[in-house]
Design an enzyme around this catalytic site. Structure first.
Site, PDB file in Angstrom:
ATOM      1  N   HIS A   3      -6.967  -3.267   3.597  1.00 21.31           N
ATOM      2  CA  HIS A   3      -5.789  -2.458   3.892  1.00 21.31           C
ATOM      3  C   HIS A   3      -6.026  -1.723   5.216  1.00 21.31           C
ATOM      4  CE1 HIS A   3      -2.040  -0.612   3.041  1.00 21.31           C
ATOM      5  NE2 HIS A   3      -2.492   0.556   2.627  1.00 21.31           N
ATOM      6  N   ASP A  31      -3.221  -1.921  -2.497  1.00 21.03           N
ATOM      7  CA  ASP A  31      -2.621  -2.459  -1.270  1.00 21.03           C
ATOM      8  C   ASP A  31      -3.632  -3.324  -0.523  1.00 21.03           C
ATOM      9  OD1 ASP A  31      -0.616  -0.815  -2.085  1.00 21.03           O
ATOM     10  OD2 ASP A  31      -0.584   0.450  -0.290  1.00 21.03           O
ATOM     11  N   HIS A  35      -6.880   3.854  -3.016  1.00 24.23           N
ATOM     12  CA  HIS A  35      -6.994   4.385  -1.657  1.00 24.23           C
ATOM     13  C   HIS A  35      -6.186   5.674  -1.567  1.00 24.23           C
ATOM     14  CE1 HIS A  35      -3.256   2.072  -1.532  1.00 24.23           C
ATOM     15  NE2 HIS A  35      -2.910   2.711  -0.426  1.00 24.23           N
ATOM     16  N   ASP A  68       1.459   7.417  -1.998  1.00 26.81           N
ATOM     17  CA  ASP A  68       2.162   6.785  -3.112  1.00 26.81           C
ATOM     18  C   ASP A  68       1.213   6.323  -4.204  1.00 26.81           C
ATOM     19  OD1 ASP A  68       1.284   4.894  -1.219  1.00 26.81           O
ATOM     20  OD2 ASP A  68       2.745   3.392  -1.857  1.00 26.81           O
ATOM     21  N   HIS A  69      -0.094   6.350  -3.932  1.00 24.65           N
ATOM     22  CA  HIS A  69      -1.076   5.931  -4.933  1.00 24.65           C
ATOM     23  C   HIS A  69      -1.869   7.100  -5.520  1.00 24.65           C
ATOM     24  CE1 HIS A  69      -0.880   1.495  -4.166  1.00 24.65           C
ATOM     25  NE2 HIS A  69      -0.255   1.973  -3.100  1.00 24.65           N
ATOM     26  N   HIS A 121       4.009  -3.527  -6.452  1.00 27.80           N
ATOM     27  CA  HIS A 121       4.129  -2.778  -5.198  1.00 27.80           C
ATOM     28  C   HIS A 121       5.315  -3.320  -4.400  1.00 27.80           C
ATOM     29  CE1 HIS A 121       2.740  -0.706  -1.458  1.00 27.80           C
ATOM     30  NE2 HIS A 121       2.281   0.168  -2.346  1.00 27.80           N
ATOM     31  N   HIS A 138      -3.580   6.724   0.287  1.00 25.18           N
ATOM     32  CA  HIS A 138      -2.168   6.849   0.659  1.00 25.18           C
ATOM     33  C   HIS A 138      -1.402   7.536  -0.467  1.00 25.18           C
ATOM     34  CE1 HIS A 138      -2.241   3.535   3.971  1.00 25.18           C
ATOM     35  NE2 HIS A 138      -2.531   4.729   4.447  1.00 25.18           N
TER      36      HIS A 138
END
EC number: 3.1.26.11
Length: 291
Positions: free
Chosen positions: A133, A201, A61, A65-66, A257, A63
Site C-alpha cells: 500500500h 488495502d 494500517h 477508514d481502517h 473495500h 489510514h
C-alpha cells in the site's frame, strides 16, 4: 468451524449501503476483529455481536477508514467494565496513536492492553504478512491447527467399537485387539485446519500471493471496478483481486473495500467471476460459515 461477519465493506468514507472496513472472525468462542473503521462499535452493539467478547484486534494500517473506530471500541469496552486483556496487532505507529489519544481524552482503560506481533494458542494462529500500500501495511492470516481424527468409517467397517481402543489410537499408541495389533497410523486421519486471509488495502503483489496460497477464504482489496490509476493510490481493481485468488489457488474470494462511487456492483461480480468463478461480494452485515 469459522464464521466471518462483514461489518463494513466500504472504502474511504461510508455510503448508504456500506460502512467502513471491519470484519469479525469467530472460532469457538474466540472473537477477532480485523480493522475498525468509524462506527464499528455501533455495528457490533446494534447487532448484538458482543463488543466485550472480542479478544484480539488486528489493524492493517493507519489510514483513518481502517482505524478511526478503534478508540470508540476500546472506550466502550471500558464503560462496559471489561477486565480481560485485549490483544492488539498493528503497524508500529498504532501504539503511539492510541496512547496519545487516551492522554488527550483523559481515558484510562480498566483493562490491560497488550500489543503483540502474532498470536498462538492450542487451536489457532494469527500471523501477519506484508502488503503493498502507500503506507506501512500488513495483512492477516488466521489458521486453525490441523487436527488428528479417528477414521470412524474404517473402525466401523472392522467392527471396532471399544472406546478405550479408540482413545489409545488417538493418543498414538499401538493397541492389541482381538489378537491383532492396531497401529495408530492406520486409523488416524489429519483434518486440515481452515485458513482465512485478509489483505486490507493493497495492490496485487508477490508477497500477498505467496502468503495467501491455498486459503479457504481470501478477503481482498477490490476498491475499483476498472480504475487505471488504482495502483497509484495503493489499491486493487476487481480483476486484480481475482487474478491474485487464481494464482494463489484459494478456495473462495470475497471482494471488499468497495469505493462509495459504486451503487450497483453487479459488474464487479461479473468481472471477478470471469477470472475466478468462486468470487463473492458481501453486503454489510452478511456472514459466511466455513467448515
Amino acid at each position: 468451524m469459522i464464521q466471518i461477519f462483514f461489518l463494513g465493506t466500504g472504502a474511504g468514507s461510508p455510503s448508504k449501503k456500506r460502512k467502513l472496513p471491519a470484519f469479525l472472525v469467530r472460532r469457538e468462542g474466540l472473537n477477532i476483529l480485523l480493522d475498525c473503521g468509524e462506527g464499528t462499535q455501533y455495528t457490533l452493539m446494534n447487532n448484538k455481536l458482543g463488543i466485550n467478547s472480542i479478544k484480539i484486534i488486528g489493524i492493517t494500517h493507519m489510514h483513518g477508514d481502517h482505524v478511526f473506530g478503534l478508540l470508540g471500541v476500546i472506550a466502550s469496552m471500558g464503560l462496559l467494565d471489561r477486565k480481560e486483556t485485549l490483544y492488539i496487532l498493528g503497524p508500529r505507529d498504532l501504539k503511539d496513536f492510541l496512547y496519545t489519544s487516551f492522554e488527550y481524552s483523559k481515558f484510562n482503560p480498566s483493562f490491560k492492553i497488550e500489543f503483540i506481533d502474532n498470536y498462538n494458542d492450542q487451536n489457532i494462529t494469527i500471523a501477519t504478512f506484508k502488503t503493498c500500500h502507500t503506507v506501512e501495511s500488513q495483512g492477516y492470516l488466521i489458521s486453525e491447527r490441523d487436527r488428528v481424527k479417528i477414521d470412524e468409517e474404517k473402525l466401523e467397517k472392522e467392527k471396532i467399537k471399544d472406546w478405550r481402543v479408540m482413545r489409545k489410537l488417538k493418543e498414538g499408541k499401538t493397541v492389541e485387539y482381538n489378537g491383532k495389533f492396531l497401529k495408530p497410523e492406520d486409523y488416524l486421519v489429519i483434518k486440515r485446519g481452515l485458513k482465512v486471509a485478509y489483505t486490507g488495502d493493497t495492490i496485487p503483489c508477490q508477497s500477498v500471493i505467496e502468503s495467501v496460497k491455498g486459503v479457504d477464504l481470501l478477503i481482498h482489496d477490490s476498491t475499483f471496478l476498472n480504475e487505471p490509476s488504482a495502483f497509484t493510490y495503493g489499491h486493487s481493481n476487481v480483476a486484480d483481486a481475482a487474478k491474485v485468488a487464481l494464482e494463489a489457488s484459494v478456495k473462495l474470494l470475497a471482494l471488499t473495500h468497495i469505493s462509495p462511487r459504486y451503487e450497483d456492483v453487479t459488474e464487479h461480480l461479473k468481472v471477478a467471476r470471469r477470472i475466478f468463478p468462486k468470487s463473492i461480494l458481501p453486503d454489510d452485515l452478511s456472514y459466511i460459515t466455513l467448515k
